[in-house]
Design an enzyme around this catalytic site. Structure first.
Site, short mmCIF file in Angstrom:
data_model
loop_
_atom_site.label_atom_id
_atom_site.label_comp_id
_atom_site.label_asym_id
_atom_site.label_seq_id
_atom_site.Cartn_x
_atom_site.Cartn_y
_atom_site.Cartn_z
N SER A 85 4.69 2.38 7.95
CA SER A 85 4.29 1.25 7.12
C SER A 85 5.47 0.73 6.31
O SER A 85 6.16 1.49 5.64
CB SER A 85 3.16 1.66 6.17
N ASP A 94 -0.01 -7.56 1.38
CA ASP A 94 0.43 -6.17 1.51
C ASP A 94 1.96 -6.06 1.57
O ASP A 94 2.50 -5.31 2.37
CB ASP A 94 -0.20 -5.50 2.72
N HIS A 130 0.81 -1.21 0.00
CA HIS A 130 0.00 0.00 0.00
C HIS A 130 0.85 1.27 0.00
O HIS A 130 0.35 2.35 -0.28
CB HIS A 130 -0.99 -0.01 1.18
#
Length: 509
Positions: free
Chosen positions: A254, A180, A150
């Site tokens: 992230s 992901d 992402h």
């Protein structure tokens, strides 16, 4: 009682000693009791020996990078937002608000000119504009690095910023939206410091973890905490098996690693639970075992190939286990076997409970999905099923997931309500037009059937794996289950071309 006066010289000596003691206590000062000043030595207390994270951070930090993602953006849609979007509420502030002025001045362009043209090429084409930033880490000295899908999914250009400030262009090797994960590659003559994956099977709840990343674009930020839980399913995908940690993780973290105290990556930070959008002590990391396998496939093929069984499955509840004579609430109940799928070709049918793959026990539908996904398409596997009160083993040649939207696991139905006493089924039925099953025409809203989501229009196709075509068939199946000592009966329900199983408790008198 009498006192003896101190001599004048003795008084001077005691006063000097007191001054030295006072100066030492505060760490500085001078005493002038003689011809030359006497300077006190500062007090120094030896710090207690407590465990810290500085050593591991010093070793792993050079391997952790900031990932900056750019894309060509439609100028009509590009409003020149700072990294803090208007979803945060900053664009709604008054123009003279100090925060508004701050973000206007120090936005993503680094200056206050947010409305300047976005073109600087002779042909009028657009330069890539920053659209996202996250974290990542090198896993090889020749420049392969891992981050989240992402983070890079909307990008056309990627820049990696090392902890010493050096910037490198990177290219996208491959992504896997299902987990992901993404792999980038930096082509440079530099030999990069890199880190390896831990054996997360040894990770215990309560173990220390250190998260290193790029929160809010700050770069090189270290936080610490513990593993709060394992095996978390947060609804992100069919292979959810997250580590939960309480180290501070925020936007921009992230794709960054969570290390154990040996400097090994135990997880990749990918999501947070937060009402405010900031850290509240609940973060989720992709476990190293999942990441390692996916990353290897991405580096080799640029994509991930997963085995496909071709079944829709649901959890085995206590009622389901009881109705089928299973001792434990383990396995995955087959709601249906997809046409032309490997499972159906091998003889797996609705009502079977898959309890093992190649001799490894299956505890849940999620575990079955992960096991099958970890096997290369085309390989033959032994699938153990519970059928008609006994275990059978079937050999299945796995296929490859067709179209990208098929999964080894279907969406799980809502969990049934708690069992309660059943006076009767609380349903009225009529034979279906095609003769295959019974159409439910009414459901008592106070019945267990209603509690478990059965509704008018549903079709009962089987009871305890026996096809039914009349109310008498249902009654017969109930009688047989009662004679066998069952406390529940398993109903196969069809609704809008999908199947699921519902266990209803028997009337115990």
């Amino acid at each position: 009682m009498s006192t003896t006066p101190l001599s004048r010289s003795r008084k001077r000596l005691m006063a000097a000693a007191a001054s030295v003691a006072l100066a030492g206590a505060i760490g500085f000062g001078a005493v002038t009791g003689g011809t030359a000043p006497v300077y006190a030595e500062a007090v120094r207390v030896e710090a207690p020996q407590a465990p810290g994270f500085a050593d591991v951070v010093q070793q792993v930090s050079p391997a952790v990078v900031s990932v900056q993602v750019k894309a060509r953006i439609d100028p009509a849609a590009d409003r020149g937002m700072s990294p803090f979007s208007d979803q945060q509420g900053f664009d709604n502030l008054p123009d003279n608000h100090p925060l508004k002025r701050f973000f206007r001045q120090f936005g993503q362009d680094g200056n206050g000119d947010q409305n300047r043209p976005r073109f600087n090429r002779r042909d009028g084409s657009q330069k890539p504009r920053p659209v996202a930033q996250g974290s990542g880490f090198f896993i090889s000295e020749d420049g392969y690095l891992v981050t989240n899908n992402h983070v890079v999914s909307d990008g056309t250009a990627y820049t990696v910023v090392a902890n010493d400030g050096k910037e490198y262009d990177a290219k996208l090797i491959g992504t896997d939206p299902r987990t992901d994960l993404a792999v980038l590659k930096v082509d440079a003559s530099t030999k990069f410091t890199y880190v390896g994956f831990a054996d997360d099977a040894k990770v215990r709840v309560g173990d220390w973890v250190v998260a290193v990343g790029n929160p809010f674009g700050l770069g090189g930020t270290v936080t610490a905490g513990i593993v709060s839980a394992r095996g978390r399913d947060i609804g992100a995908g069919p292979y959810d098996d997250f580590l939960q940690i309480d180290a501070a993780v925020n936007r921009g973290n992230s794709g960054g690693p969570a290390f154990n105290l040996n400097g090994e990556v135990v997880g990749i930070n990918t999501a947070i639970f937060s009402p405010s959008g900031g850290n509240v002590g609940i973060a989720f990391a992709i476990p190293a075992s999942t990441a390692k396998q996916v990353v290897q496939d991405l580096m080799k093929n640029g994509s991930v190939q997963r085995g496909w069984l071709g079944v829709e499955i649901q959890p085995v509840t206590a009622d389901v286990a009881e109705s089928l004579g299973l001792k434990d609430e383990k396995g995955a109940l087959v709601a249906s076997a997809q046409d032309a799928g490997p499972a159906k070709k091998a003889g797996i049918a609705a009502g079977d409970i898959i309890t093992g793959v190649n001799g490894q026990d299956v505890a849940s539908p999620k575990e079955l999905s992960r096991l099958i996904a970890g096997i290369t398409p085309g390989k033959s596997v032994d699938i153990t099923v519970w059928r008609n009160g006994k275990a059978e083993t079937l050999k299945v040649d796995l296929g490859e997931i067709p179209g990208g939207d098929k999964q080894a696991s279907a969406d799980q139905p809502a969990s049934p309500a708690e069992p309660s006493t059943l006076a009767d089924l609380g349903m009225t039925v009529t034979r279906s037009e095609d003769g295959n099953g019974l159409v439910i025409t009414d459901v008592d809203p106070s019945s267990d059937a209603a509690d478990r989501g059965i509704q008018a229009g549903d079709v009962i196709t089987a009871v305890n794996a026996v096809a039914v075509q009349s109310a008498a068939d249902v009654t017969k199946a109930l009688d047989q289950a009662e004679k066998a000592g069952r406390k529940a009966v398993l109903f196969q329900i069809s609704r809008e071309d999908s199947n699921r199983f519902v266990a209803l408790p028997l009337n115990q008198g």
